[in-house]
Design a protein around this motif. Structure first.
Motif, PDB file in Angstrom:
ATOM      1  N   LEU A 121       0.833  -1.200   0.000  1.00 54.05           N
ATOM      2  CA  LEU A 121       0.000   0.000   0.000  1.00 54.05           C
ATOM      3  C   LEU A 121       0.872   1.257   0.000  1.00 54.05           C
ATOM      4  CD1 LEU A 121      -3.165   0.596   2.138  1.00 54.05           C
ATOM      5  CD2 LEU A 121      -1.539   2.374   1.732  1.00 54.05           C
ATOM      6  N   ALA A 163       2.595   1.798  -3.189  1.00 54.07           N
ATOM      7  CA  ALA A 163       1.705   2.383  -4.203  1.00 54.07           C
ATOM      8  C   ALA A 163       1.508   3.881  -3.971  1.00 54.07           C
ATOM      9  CB  ALA A 163       0.358   1.666  -4.180  1.00 54.07           C
ATOM     10  N   LEU A 164       1.558   4.299  -2.705  1.00 48.96           N
ATOM     11  CA  LEU A 164       1.399   5.728  -2.402  1.00 48.96           C
ATOM     12  C   LEU A 164       2.704   6.502  -2.598  1.00 48.96           C
ATOM     13  CD1 LEU A 164      -0.747   5.614   0.878  1.00 48.96           C
ATOM     14  CD2 LEU A 164      -1.514   6.231  -1.420  1.00 48.96           C
ATOM     15  N   LEU A 212      -8.638   2.535   0.145  1.00 49.55           N
ATOM     16  CA  LEU A 212      -7.528   3.268  -0.452  1.00 49.55           C
ATOM     17  C   LEU A 212      -7.309   2.711  -1.855  1.00 49.55           C
ATOM     18  CD1 LEU A 212      -4.715   4.738   1.481  1.00 49.55           C
ATOM     19  CD2 LEU A 212      -4.382   4.140  -0.898  1.00 49.55           C
ATOM     20  N   THR A 215      -5.525   2.900  -5.793  1.00 50.12           N
ATOM     21  CA  THR A 215      -4.516   3.451  -6.704  1.00 50.12           C
ATOM     22  C   THR A 215      -4.947   3.173  -8.133  1.00 50.12           C
ATOM     23  OG1 THR A 215      -3.152   1.450  -6.708  1.00 50.12           O
ATOM     24  CG2 THR A 215      -2.631   3.114  -5.056  1.00 50.12           C
ATOM     25  N   GLY A 270      -0.872   2.879 -10.326  1.00 48.75           N
ATOM     26  CA  GLY A 270       0.206   3.070  -9.365  1.00 48.75           C
ATOM     27  C   GLY A 270       0.206   4.388  -8.611  1.00 48.75           C
ATOM     28  N   ARG A 271      -0.804   5.234  -8.794  1.00 46.09           N
ATOM     29  CA  ARG A 271      -0.878   6.511  -8.065  1.00 46.09           C
ATOM     30  C   ARG A 271      -2.209   6.587  -7.316  1.00 46.09           C
ATOM     31  NH1 ARG A 271       3.397   6.396  -8.418  1.00 46.09           N
ATOM     32  NH2 ARG A 271       4.957   7.526  -9.597  1.00 46.09           N
ATOM     33  N   GLN A 272      -2.193   7.299  -6.180  1.00 49.77           N
ATOM     34  CA  GLN A 272      -3.420   7.391  -5.391  1.00 49.77           C
ATOM     35  C   GLN A 272      -4.555   8.011  -6.221  1.00 49.77           C
ATOM     36  OE1 GLN A 272      -3.351   9.940  -1.930  1.00 49.77           O
ATOM     37  NE2 GLN A 272      -5.235   9.044  -1.098  1.00 49.77           N
ATOM     38  N   PHE A 306      -9.195   8.555  -6.439  1.00 57.59           N
ATOM     39  CA  PHE A 306     -10.388   8.713  -5.604  1.00 57.59           C
ATOM     40  C   PHE A 306     -11.623   8.217  -6.349  1.00 57.59           C
ATOM     41  CE2 PHE A 306      -7.140  11.465  -4.085  1.00 57.59           C
ATOM     42  CZ  PHE A 306      -7.230  11.325  -2.717  1.00 57.59           C
ATOM     43  N   LYS A 314      -6.178  -0.675  -8.228  1.00 57.15           N
ATOM     44  CA  LYS A 314      -5.890  -1.571  -7.100  1.00 57.15           C
ATOM     45  C   LYS A 314      -6.595  -1.001  -5.869  1.00 57.15           C
ATOM     46  CE  LYS A 314      -2.048  -4.317  -5.396  1.00 57.15           C
ATOM     47  NZ  LYS A 314      -0.613  -4.562  -5.402  1.00 57.15           N
TER      48      LYS A 314
END
Lengths: 564, 77
Positions: free
Chosen positions: A250, A253-254, B48, B50, B53-55, B57, B69
């Motif tokens: 996690l 990924a952040l 949460l 992604t 590979g990036r956060q 929403f 993911k």
């Protein structure tokens, strides 16, 4: 009746008393904060005679409330020079609580040439000569103590690093199996215990009982609800299978996974050190998953990591260790990380502080990133007490200064944990502003539904989390339970009411946490800290984390508002 | 369009499909919230997420072949 035990190391007198009125209703971190503010000169030498070492179970310590047996240990930190409370799992808090102690306070310094163990039973406490244990690693010392006093005891113990008063040293506590690997790791409290020449505290609660709840039927009903929330939580479900190591992928990924001394926020070897990989290895080698560090824990986030022959290497293997001694060192091998973890546990060192120090050493060229063998050789140097070893065991701040490194992953002298402050900015605010120094347990924010790379709203978020976390630390509850209880704080207040027979609501919980933080901030102010100490080091504010392409850019004004 | 979905850390058991990874056909201009609804993940819990590979929403819009993911909101370690 709540009791307090005062142990004077200078003349070996022990006084047992009722908990003074002004401390009633306080436990764990709150009690430590109040006592330190009342009782020690804030400017005192952390390793000198005026500092005190306090062991305090939470307000619910000794009760049947699930996972309420955390032990808080505190004092003026030899690492940060500020106030410090560090808490750990295992059985020490539970047993002290069952014996009726709110606090054990170790005062003054032992005369030269002597060392002691403090033994506490239902019949009182005594100091015993510790010369046969002094110099031993944590595992050997604990095994010998259990051989002498029986397997029913709980032990808090330091290793050679604490004896040498090195500021990366923590205090180890035994778990349900008698294994001494539940660390109050942070802030150099092992060095403080070493300065008192107190090798171990041995607690035998034979003959004692759980503290009875004031309203037993109500508490039983509340415990059912507590279990139900734990059972339903996807987060705790994940911890049961993958441990806290769930965080690896996690955070990767952040872009917040510290990699090669915080140079990057994601690691090409992340999958190899992930919770999923750890799970598969433990299953294949027949180690243990869903292990409980306290009796009756419904979360069971712990594990026993074993080698190819099925022999334990270390228990547990946790996220912060994997981050700081894995990706942060460019090491993608869980066996090697587990061995480094074992070395830290045996020497009595905080894995976060030591991993961060090794990361700095690797970047300086002392050894190479990925060199696990070289890292283990340095651990051997610590054990031998060589100057090279001592530099590492002093932690990341000292190591970076000795090696002339400008990039120092520390705040108030304490190493950052497994979250890059540029990528998880709320946790960066916590690092900057917590009176504890850089400490994820003071207010980790990855769980928040916020854009973690944006500076907006991070100070408010960190403030909120920093004000919530002491609920757990004051009560002796495990932070992992927060994943299930966080949305049901009314249940926590009802549990306190049913156990203690007082009328407690959610506002009361926050009144207690507000006081805890206020006392801690005030202690630091009197110790000489200013708002300039509430800053993230220059490197992180000027060099972007390449994974997320941003610096730590929460404004000074926002940081100064957190505890204003 | 098709998107790829991974349910991390045992989350699959909270979905109607109960699969660790799957491909899903969604209408053009769908967002992540639409995907979460199709998977029938319980709405009581924050996730949460992604995207490549990036956060990301719930309101983040999707493009064909995006890789999503979804993690449980972990509290720390």
């Amino acid at each position: 009746m709540k009791k307090i035990l005062r142990v004077n190391m200078a003349n070996q007198t022990i006084i047992e008393d009722r908990l003074p009125e002004e401390y009633l209703g306080l436990g764990g971190r709150a009690l430590i904060a109040r006592m330190l503010l009342n009782e020690i000169p804030p400017a005192c030498e952390p390793l000198g005679r005026h500092n005190k070492l306090i062991f305090a179970p939470g307000l619910l310590g000794g009760s049947k409330v699930f996972s309420s047996g955390r032990i808080s240990i505190g004092g003026k930190s030899p690492l940060t020079g500020g106030i410090k409370e560090s808490n750990g799992g295992g059985t020490v808090g539970l047993k002290l609580g069952r014996l009726g102690y709110s606090a054990v306070v170790v005062e003054e310094l032992t005369p030269p040439g002597k060392s002691f163990c403090l033994k506490i039973t239902q019949n009182g406490a005594e100091l015993l000569d510790a010369s046969e244990y002094w110099g031993l690693g944590v595992y050997d010392a604990t095994a010998k103590l259990r051989e002498r006093f029986g397997k029913q005891i709980a032990v808090s113990c330091i290793g050679p690093a604490g004896e040498m008063r090195l500021t990366g040293a923590g205090v180890a506590n035994t778990d349900t199996d008698g294994v001494p690997s539940r660390y109050c790791g942070r802030g150099g409290l092992g060095a403080l215990m070493g300065s008192k020449r107190l090798k171990a505290v041995v607690i035998d609660d034979t003959g004692s009982k759980f503290i009875e709840p004031a309203k037993p039927d109500e508490l039983t009903m509340l415990m059912k609800l507590y279990s139900q929330y734990v059972e339903e939580s996807p987060v705790i479900n994940s911890y049961k299978s993958y441990g806290t190591a769930s965080m690896v992928m996690l955070n990767n990924a952040l872009g917040g996974l510290p990699t090669r001394n915080f140079s990057e926020g994601s690691f090409e070897g992340a999958e190899k050190i992930s919770g999923e990989k750890m799970h598969d290895i433990i299953v294949a080698r027949k180690g243990k998953l869903a292990h409980a560090c306290m009796p009756g824990c419904p979360m069971r986030c712990s594990n026993v990591y074993v080698d190819e022959q099925g022999e334990p290497i270390v228990a547990p293997l946790e996220y912060e260790t994997i981050a700081l001694m894995g990706s942060n060192l460019g090491i993608d091998d869980l066996d090697a990380i587990a061995r480094l973890n074992y070395w830290c546990n045996d020497l009595g060192l905080d894995t976060i502080e030591t991993g961060a120090a090794l990361g700095v050493a690797m970047e300086s060229g002392w050894l190479s990133f990925g060199d696990a063998e070289g890292a283990i050789k340095l651990m051997e140097e610590i054990g031998k007490g060589t100057i090279a070893g001592r530099v590492i065991a002093m932690g990341a701040d000292t190591t970076s200064k000795v090696l002339g490194m400008v990039k120092r992953p520390v705040v108030k002298g304490q190493a950052m944990a497994g979250y890059d402050p540029r990528s998880i900015k709320g946790t960066g605010v916590t690092y900057a502003t917590s009176p504890m120094g850089a400490d994820h347990t003071a207010g980790a924010t990855p769980r928040a539904n916020i854009k973690h790379t944006s500076p907006e709203g991070q100070a408010d978020l960190s403030k909120k989390v920093q004000n919530t976390i002491p609920i757990y630390d004051d009560l002796g509850l495990c932070m992992v339970a927060g994943a299930a209880l966080g949305a049901h704080l009314d249940l926590v207040a009802q549990i306190v009411s049913a156990q203690l027979g007082i009328n407690y609501n959610v506002d009361d919980l926050f009144e207690m946490t507000g006081k805890t933080l206020k006392w801690e901030v005030e202690f630091n102010r009197r110790a000489g800290f200013t708002n300039l100490d509430d800053r993230i080091p220059e490197y992180f504010c000027e060099v972007p984390c390449p994974t997320v392409n941003t610096v730590f850019d929460v404004s000074d004004q926002d940081l100064d508002g957190v505890h204003a | 369009m098709e998107v790829e979905i991974t349910l991390a850390l045992g989350l699959e058991k909270y979905t109607s499909q109960n699969k660790h990874s799957l491909r899903l056909e969604v209408p053009p201009s769908s967002n992540i919230g639409d995907v979460v609804a199709i998977l029938a993940l319980p709405s009581t819990e924050p996730w949460l997420i992604t995207l490549n590979g990036r956060q990301a929403f719930l309101e983040t819009e999707l493009s064909p072949e995006d890789s999503i993911k979804i993690f449980p909101m972990l509290a720390g370690g």
